[in-house]
Motif scaffolding. Structure first.
Motif, mmCIF file in Angstrom:
data_model
loop_
_atom_site.group_PDB
_atom_site.id
_atom_site.type_symbol
_atom_site.label_atom_id
_atom_site.label_comp_id
_atom_site.label_asym_id
_atom_site.label_seq_id
_atom_site.Cartn_x
_atom_site.Cartn_y
_atom_site.Cartn_z
ATOM 1 N N ASP A 28 0.900 -0.516 0.665
ATOM 2 C CA ASP A 28 -0.027 0.064 0.471
ATOM 3 C C ASP A 28 0.734 1.045 0.173
ATOM 4 O OD1 ASP A 28 1.269 0.104 3.089
ATOM 5 O OD2 ASP A 28 -1.307 -0.455 3.420
ATOM 6 N N GLY A 29 0.568 2.620 -0.222
ATOM 7 C CA GLY A 29 1.716 3.763 -0.206
ATOM 8 C C GLY A 29 -0.257 4.660 -1.341
ATOM 9 N N LEU A 30 0.728 5.570 -2.115
ATOM 10 C CA LEU A 30 0.526 6.328 -3.218
ATOM 11 C C LEU A 30 1.086 5.950 -4.202
ATOM 12 C CD1 LEU A 30 0.959 9.607 -1.466
ATOM 13 C CD2 LEU A 30 -1.305 7.861 -1.159
ATOM 14 N N LEU A 31 0.290 5.205 -6.252
ATOM 15 C CA LEU A 31 0.825 4.904 -6.933
ATOM 16 C C LEU A 31 1.886 6.077 -7.606
ATOM 17 C CD1 LEU A 31 -2.126 2.781 -7.851
ATOM 18 C CD2 LEU A 31 -0.433 1.791 -7.467
ATOM 19 N N ASP A 32 0.897 7.532 -7.843
ATOM 20 C CA ASP A 32 1.519 8.061 -8.056
ATOM 21 C C ASP A 32 2.676 9.006 -7.453
ATOM 22 O OD1 ASP A 32 -0.518 9.946 -7.297
ATOM 23 O OD2 ASP A 32 -1.053 10.449 -8.926
ATOM 24 N N GLY A 33 2.567 8.620 -6.552
ATOM 25 C CA GLY A 33 3.430 9.483 -5.021
ATOM 26 C C GLY A 33 2.886 11.013 -5.032
ATOM 27 N N ALA A 34 2.337 11.514 -5.651
ATOM 28 C CA ALA A 34 1.449 12.354 -5.225
ATOM 29 C C ALA A 34 0.827 13.016 -3.484
ATOM 30 C CB ALA A 34 0.428 12.918 -6.322
ATOM 31 N N ASP A 35 0.462 13.905 -3.566
ATOM 32 C CA ASP A 35 -0.530 14.162 -2.424
ATOM 33 C C ASP A 35 -1.454 14.059 -2.540
ATOM 34 O OD1 ASP A 35 1.748 14.676 -0.965
ATOM 35 O OD2 ASP A 35 1.455 16.873 -0.468
ATOM 36 N N LYS A 36 -2.327 13.113 -1.401
ATOM 37 C CA LYS A 36 -3.966 13.110 -1.486
ATOM 38 C C LYS A 36 -4.589 13.518 -0.625
ATOM 39 C CE LYS A 36 -4.685 8.900 -2.884
ATOM 40 N NZ LYS A 36 -4.953 6.679 -2.963
ATOM 41 N N LEU A 37 -6.042 14.307 -1.129
ATOM 42 C CA LEU A 37 -6.951 14.707 -0.148
ATOM 43 C C LEU A 37 -7.574 13.250 0.557
ATOM 44 C CD1 LEU A 37 -8.136 17.447 1.510
ATOM 45 C CD2 LEU A 37 -9.502 16.752 -0.845
ATOM 46 N N ASP A 38 -7.488 13.475 2.307
ATOM 47 C CA ASP A 38 -7.641 12.097 2.461
ATOM 48 C C ASP A 38 -9.353 12.949 2.850
ATOM 49 O OD1 ASP A 38 -7.645 9.101 3.471
ATOM 50 O OD2 ASP A 38 -6.752 9.848 5.155
ATOM 51 N N ALA A 39 -9.416 13.536 3.653
ATOM 52 C CA ALA A 39 -10.480 14.528 4.522
ATOM 53 C C ALA A 39 -10.489 16.670 3.891
ATOM 54 C CB ALA A 39 -10.555 14.002 5.632
ATOM 55 N N ASP A 40 -11.842 16.377 4.234
ATOM 56 C CA ASP A 40 -12.132 18.076 3.890
ATOM 57 C C ASP A 40 -13.182 18.509 4.822
ATOM 58 O OD1 ASP A 40 -12.957 20.676 2.706
ATOM 59 O OD2 ASP A 40 -12.303 20.347 0.637
ATOM 60 N N ARG A 41 -12.914 18.787 6.235
ATOM 61 C CA ARG A 41 -13.956 19.273 6.865
ATOM 62 C C ARG A 41 -13.584 20.896 6.904
ATOM 63 N NH1 ARG A 41 -12.222 14.262 9.331
ATOM 64 N NH2 ARG A 41 -10.156 15.602 10.189
ATOM 65 N N MET A 42 -13.112 21.841 5.528
ATOM 66 C CA MET A 42 -13.301 23.068 5.937
ATOM 67 C C MET A 42 -14.503 23.631 6.062
ATOM 68 S SD MET A 42 -10.373 23.706 5.654
ATOM 69 C CE MET A 42 -10.426 25.878 5.511
ATOM 70 N N SER A 43 -14.879 24.385 6.151
ATOM 71 C CA SER A 43 -16.112 25.568 6.520
ATOM 72 C C SER A 43 -15.667 26.979 6.410
ATOM 73 C CB SER A 43 -16.444 25.630 7.952
ATOM 74 O OG SER A 43 -17.348 26.739 8.371
ATOM 75 N N GLN A 44 -17.163 26.746 4.993
ATOM 76 C CA GLN A 44 -16.899 28.137 4.400
ATOM 77 C C GLN A 44 -18.011 28.896 4.571
ATOM 78 O OE1 GLN A 44 -15.404 26.711 0.022
ATOM 79 N NE2 GLN A 44 -15.381 24.905 0.889
ATOM 80 N N PRO A 45 -17.983 29.801 5.770
ATOM 81 C CA PRO A 45 -18.861 30.287 5.864
ATOM 82 C C PRO A 45 -19.423 31.824 4.701
ATOM 83 C CG PRO A 45 -17.132 31.494 7.105
ATOM 84 C CD PRO A 45 -17.173 30.127 6.522
#
Length: 278
Positions: free
Chosen positions: A78-95
């Motif tokens: 397991d790992g990252l196939l292309d080595g690029a950073d991958k978003l795993d969770a997005d819990r941003m609040s945009q008021p």
């Protein structure tokens, strides 16, 4: 009687089946391999599988057909196939107004790029306030960042209000000269407040100045002058006139940063207005 000597000819290390790759939207990617080699320890846990530099082997099942000559392996990495950073969770609040705040989690092979009180490496207008790093497989880390700043550009928030007061003015109305020539009239001032986020310096140089070109607010309500203006005997001249900035406040995201949360207060002034006492 000694055992017969076994001689193996040809390639000793090769794939028995094509690798199976599983690229996932969230979480670690996976690769499954089926190989034959001449060593029982060819695919050790934590080692790099052939052809996948950003993956690490997590398990391997081995069958020893001929010790030191023929070993069959089924491994999973397991790992990252292309080595690029991958978003795993997005819990941003945009008021609707103010800074965007929340948590972003990424899988990465470069956790050192994520530094507290610095720009997020993938969202430079966000500042990392707090972060947590977890090593997942000896190579890939999960970095969870609490962020504040500008995640996605947002529209300007605009509000209107009026400030009204009564003044006494002198007026000459020829058709009704028998009426008093002094009148109590309302004087209204239209005010507007805009709030927006900006990556750059707030427009402090525009406060109290004549607004020209793109600095002039557009799509504003219609401004009505007093019906008595034509008959008033005394006037005052205003400068600057039309829309002008009375007050400006700005909050900087962080010392040394260029992002600001800006609130601008405008008011509308006629070039010439009746002159009277409140």
């Amino acid at each position: 009687m000694s055992a017969p000597r076994v001689i193996v000819y040809g390639e000793k290390c090769f794939r028995l089946e094509p690798d199976k790759r599983s690229e996932r939207l969230r979480g670690l990617d996976a690769v499954y391999g089926h190989w034959q080699t001449d060593s029982p320890r060819s695919f050790r846990k934590g080692s790099v599988p052939p052809g996948y530099p950003h993956m690490r082997i997590k398990s391997c099942d081995t069958i020893d057909w001929i010790d030191g000559l023929d070993h069959e392996h089924r491994w999973e990495a397991d790992g990252l196939l292309d080595g690029a950073d991958k978003l795993d969770a997005d819990r941003m609040s945009q008021p609707e107004e103010g800074w965007d705040v929340g948590t972003l989690a990424f899988l990465t092979v470069r956790p050192e790029a994520y530094v507290q009180h610095s720009s997020h490496p993938l969202y430079p207008s966000l500042v990392i306030q707090d972060l947590e790093k977890e090593n997942l497989n000896g190579y890939v880390s999960r970095v969870s960042c609490s962020c504040r700043g500008i995640y996605i550009p947002k529209a300007v928030k605009r509000r209107y209000s009026t400030n009204s007061k009564e003044i006494t003015v002198g007026a000459t109305i020829p058709t009704i000269s028998e009426y008093p020539q002094s009148y109590r009239v309302p004087q209204q001032r239209l005010q507007m407040t805009e709030r927006f986020l900006i990556d750059g310096d707030p427009p402090t140089d525009k406060v109290g100045q004549v607004l020209l070109g793109a600095d002039v607010p557009t799509d504003t309500p219609t401004i009505f002058s007093s019906a008595l203006t034509a008959f008033v005997t005394s006037f005052q001249f205003n400068y600057p006139y039309l829309w002008r900035i009375d007050n400006l406040t700005a909050e900087r995201l962080l010392a040394g940063r260029s992002e600001h949360d800006v609130t601008v207060q405008y008011s509308y002034w006629e070039a010439v207005e009746p002159n009277g006492a409140a």
